[in-house]
Structure formats: structure tokens, C-alpha cells
Design a protein around this motif. Structure first.
Motif, PDB file in Angstrom:
ATOM      1  N   ASN A  18      -9.710  -3.897  -1.271  1.00 36.29           N
ATOM      2  CA  ASN A  18      -8.711  -2.896  -1.641  1.00 36.29           C
ATOM      3  C   ASN A  18      -7.916  -3.422  -2.828  1.00 36.29           C
ATOM      4  O   ASN A  18      -6.925  -4.133  -2.661  1.00 36.29           O
ATOM      5  N   ASN A  61      -6.853  -1.275  -5.293  1.00 33.32           N
ATOM      6  CA  ASN A  61      -6.157  -0.134  -5.886  1.00 33.32           C
ATOM      7  C   ASN A  61      -4.647  -0.344  -5.786  1.00 33.32           C
ATOM      8  O   ASN A  61      -4.122  -0.711  -4.735  1.00 33.32           O
ATOM      9  N   VAL A  62      -3.960  -0.102  -6.890  1.00 29.80           N
ATOM     10  CA  VAL A  62      -2.503  -0.198  -6.935  1.00 29.80           C
ATOM     11  C   VAL A  62      -1.974   1.144  -7.427  1.00 29.80           C
ATOM     12  O   VAL A  62      -2.029   1.427  -8.628  1.00 29.80           O
ATOM     13  N   PRO A  63      -1.469   1.995  -6.543  1.00 29.08           N
ATOM     14  CA  PRO A  63      -0.921   3.286  -6.985  1.00 29.08           C
ATOM     15  C   PRO A  63       0.277   3.093  -7.901  1.00 29.08           C
ATOM     16  O   PRO A  63       0.978   2.070  -7.847  1.00 29.08           O
ATOM     17  N   SER A  64       0.504   4.078  -8.743  1.00 30.12           N
ATOM     18  CA  SER A  64       1.632   3.987  -9.678  1.00 30.12           C
ATOM     19  C   SER A  64       2.966   3.921  -8.948  1.00 30.12           C
ATOM     20  O   SER A  64       3.904   3.257  -9.412  1.00 30.12           O
ATOM     21  N   SER A  65       3.068   4.592  -7.788  1.00 30.71           N
ATOM     22  CA  SER A  65       4.316   4.555  -7.022  1.00 30.71           C
ATOM     23  C   SER A  65       4.585   3.161  -6.468  1.00 30.71           C
ATOM     24  O   SER A  65       5.734   2.707  -6.444  1.00 30.71           O
ATOM     25  N   VAL A  66       3.533   2.473  -6.028  1.00 31.12           N
ATOM     26  CA  VAL A  66       3.697   1.101  -5.525  1.00 31.12           C
ATOM     27  C   VAL A  66       4.069   0.160  -6.678  1.00 31.12           C
ATOM     28  O   VAL A  66       4.936  -0.713  -6.531  1.00 31.12           O
ATOM     29  N   TYR A  67       3.421   0.332  -7.814  1.00 32.41           N
ATOM     30  CA  TYR A  67       3.743  -0.489  -8.992  1.00 32.41           C
ATOM     31  C   TYR A  67       5.205  -0.298  -9.390  1.00 32.41           C
ATOM     32  O   TYR A  67       5.922  -1.285  -9.653  1.00 32.41           O
ATOM     33  N   ASP A  88       0.808  -1.214   0.000  1.00 31.90           N
ATOM     34  CA  ASP A  88       0.000   0.000   0.000  1.00 31.90           C
ATOM     35  C   ASP A  88       0.842   1.265   0.000  1.00 31.90           C
ATOM     36  O   ASP A  88       0.380   2.306  -0.481  1.00 31.90           O
ATOM     37  N   HIS A  89       2.050   1.201   0.529  1.00 31.93           N
ATOM     38  CA  HIS A  89       2.863   2.399   0.700  1.00 31.93           C
ATOM     39  C   HIS A  89       4.138   2.271  -0.124  1.00 31.93           C
ATOM     40  O   HIS A  89       4.848   1.271  -0.023  1.00 31.93           O
ATOM     41  N   PRO A  90       4.467   3.284  -0.906  1.00 26.74           N
ATOM     42  CA  PRO A  90       5.640   3.184  -1.791  1.00 26.74           C
ATOM     43  C   PRO A  90       6.965   3.191  -1.052  1.00 26.74           C
ATOM     44  O   PRO A  90       7.964   2.717  -1.579  1.00 26.74           O
TER      45      PRO A  90
END
Length: 342
Positions: A264, A266-272, A61-63
Motif C-alpha cells: 500500500n 498510495n498517499v491520498p492528497s488529504s493525508v498528505y 491512511d485516513h485524513p
């Protein structure tokens, strides 16, 4: 100088004592609890470290939180390097790594936006292998929906010691590659699969082991393909790949997987991006480098065109983001000179 009266003359000590004697003694009021005031808000001192805890335990969840598979692989990588150092062996045998020079530039065809499919699947399989190998054996919790003994993927009888032997990396790679090839999934979907897998292990507080790794990977691929790809693969299509599994079982696997993720997805671009670069770090540490090719003139022209296109795109965005208000320092005001009438 003479006598003068000041407006700041203080009163005599006697008058001050009389004034204080008329005051009532100070009695501190009892503190009201949160229930009495009707305010159940958490104090800021109790909430200041919540983000740090979430980053530590929720890497999906957190980059800024380190990925679980990379930390679990560090022990094996250090032992492997130590063994090679003691035996005076080169980690890759013959020198096969290519280095760029003034005349030739070597690049691989994998980028964060377009990863190499084959090597991305290999890296994901290697990450799953380290998850299984370095799992927490003490207090291992096994959910029924992922137990292959209760929900087999084939009609072949499971051996009695099916949960005792760790699968090899090649076996994991073959399983993942079969699903990706048959369903025609992309490399980005493989990275999202690993994000969902680690998110499941964190949220559900379970570990992946020989008894459940296939169904956990299958559920992560099933969910990632539906979230990432526009034309998602249906559950019935996976039944064509895995002949002995039913649609009802696939539906139940998807439903419980979503519930354990607390929906949940959702995959943020920063995490990806973090997972992509950590997979590259894992490949380099295990001598699984992406294939390098010399930069040709056509590829250089394509890279230059893409770079120019992105530069123009962000230039337009920067122009649109500029404020329309003007600073007072840049204002140009016409000043009228005063007329002199003689």
C-alpha cells in the motif's frame, strides 16, 4: 329511518370462535444459520464501526485520524510549557516572531504544494525524534531487516550499548539531510517519507528505537523517492552515498518494506495535506517556525497571478460539471391560444 343493511356488518362472536378453532396453532420455524443459508456475509451491526477503528489505528491512511508523531509530542510540549511558566521565561527568549501590520505583511515561502525543503526536513527529523523518545518500551518487537547490528550501514564496529541511547534531533536531521542532499530529493518526498514510516509502524506493529531508526528511515526514503519523483534514484545510487552498504542489502530492505506495507504505497492528497499541516503545528509548538519575509510587490503579483489562474481553472471545471438536463421549471413552451370560430 327504517331498517337498512350495511356492507360492513361483522360476524357474530360465535362464528368468529368457530373460525379460529379451525386454524392450526402457530409454530415458529427454527432460525437458519448462515452456514445453512449459504450466506457468510457479516451482519451490518458487526461492520458499522470498522471505519472508526481504521481511522483510529491507521493515521497514514485516513485524513481524519490524528498523526502519531503529533500525539507523541504533546506530552513533551506540555511539560516544556509548564517549566517555562514556572520559571517565568519566554519560550523563544527575545521576541523574534514577526507580526503583520497594515503596511507590512509577513509570509513564509512554504506552502502545501511547495514546502520549504530545509525546514520540512527539520520537522520530519523532529517527528522521528519524538517517535523514538516516546516509544512503547514494553513488548517492543524488533525485525531483523531493520536491526543495525545485523545489517550495519558502516564498517565501524557498533558499540555494545548502541540500542540504549536515544539519538539527538540534530543527529537524525544530519542523517536525513545527507540523503536528501546527495539524492537531490524534494520536500514533498520528506512528507511522504513520514507517511510511510508511520504506516510501517502501524501495519507491522513495531516501534522505532535506537537500534533500527536509521534503516527504517532509509527504507522509507528509498520508497518515497521512487513513488514521488518521476526520475527516481536507483538503489545503486544510495550505495554511493552510504559506501559500506551493498545493493543486495538495499534490494532486500526495499522488498521487505513493501511487504510490511502490504504494498500500500498510495498517499491520498488529504493525508498528505494533514501531515503537512501537522508538521507545521509541531514546528510552532517547538519554536521551530518557518522563516518569515515581508511580502514584496513582485511576490504579491505572483500570488495574484496564481490565484487568478486557479480561479479560471476551477471555473472551467465547474462549467464542465454542470448537467445538460434542464429543470421543468425553466422550460419555455410555446402555448397556442384556442381559435374561436363565430
Amino acid at each position: 329511518m327504517g331498517n337498512s343493511t350495511s356492507c360492513c356488518v361483522s360476524s357474530s362472536p360465535k362464528l368468529r370462535r368457530n373460525a379460529h378453532s379451525r386454524l392450526e396453532p402457530y409454530r415458529p420455524e427454527p432460525e437458519l444459520s448462515r452456514e445453512d443459508t449459504g450466506c457468510n456475509l457479516q451482519h451490518i451491526s458487526d461492520r458499522e464501526n470498522i471505519d472508526e477503528l481504521n481511522m483510529e489505528y491507521n493515521p497514514a491512511d485516513h485524513p481524519r485520524a490524528s498523526t502519531i508523531f503529533l500525539s507523541k509530542s504533546q506530552t513533551d510540549v506540555r511539560e516544556k510549557r509548564k517549566s517555562l511558566y514556572v520559571n517565568h521565561q519566554h519560550p523563544s527568549g527575545p521576541m523574534r516572531r514577526k507580526y503583520s501590520s497594515c503596511s507590512t505583511i509577513f509570509l513564509d515561502d512554504s506552502t502545501v504544494s511547495q514546502p520549504n525543503l530545509k525546514y520540512t526536513i527539520k520537522c520530519v527529523a523532529l517527528a522521528i525524534y519524538y517517535h523514538i523518545k516516546n516509544r512503547n518500551v514494553d513488548g517492543l518487537m524488533l525485525l531483523d531487516i531493520f536491526d543495525e547490528k545485523l545489517h550495519p550501514l558502516s564498517k565501524l564496529e557498533m558499540p555494545s550499548d548502541y540500542d540504549k541511547h536515544d539519538p539527538e534531533q540534530k543527529q537524525i536531521y544530519k542523517f536525513v539531510r545527507t540523503l536528501f542532499s546527495a539524492a537531490q530529493l524534494t520536500a514533498e518526498c520528506a512528507i511522504v517519507t513520514l507517511v510511510y514510516l508511520e504506516r510501517l509502524l502501524t501495519y507491522a506493529e513495531i516501534d522505532i528505537c535506537p537500534a533500527n531508526w536509521k534503516r527504517i528511515v532509509l527504507g522509507a526514503i528509498l520508497l518515497a523517492s521512487k513513488v514521488w519523483d518521476d526520475q527516481a534514484v536507483w538503489n545503486v545510487d544510495y550505495c554511493q552515498i552510504l559506501k559500506d552498504i551493498t545493493v543486495e542489502d538495499m534490494n532486500e530492505l526495499e522488498r521487505q518494506f513493501l511487504e510490511l506495507l502490504q504494498f500500500n504505497i498510495n498517499v491520498p492528497s488529504s493525508v498528505y495535506a494533514k501531515y503537512y499541516f501537522d508538521l507545521r503545528s509541531l514546528s510552532e509548538a517547538n519554536n521551530l517556525s518557518f522563516p518569515l519575509e515581508p511580502l514584496s510587490r513582485d511576490k504579491a503579483q505572483k500570488l495574484e497571478a496564481i490565484s487568478r489562474l486557479c480561479d479560471d481553472k476551477y471555473k472551467d471545471l465547474r462549467k464542465a460539471a454542470k448537467k445538460r438536463s434542464v429543470s421543468a421549471d425553466n422550460l419555455k413552451v410555446v402555448r397556442w391560444s384556442p381559435a374561436i370560430i363565430s
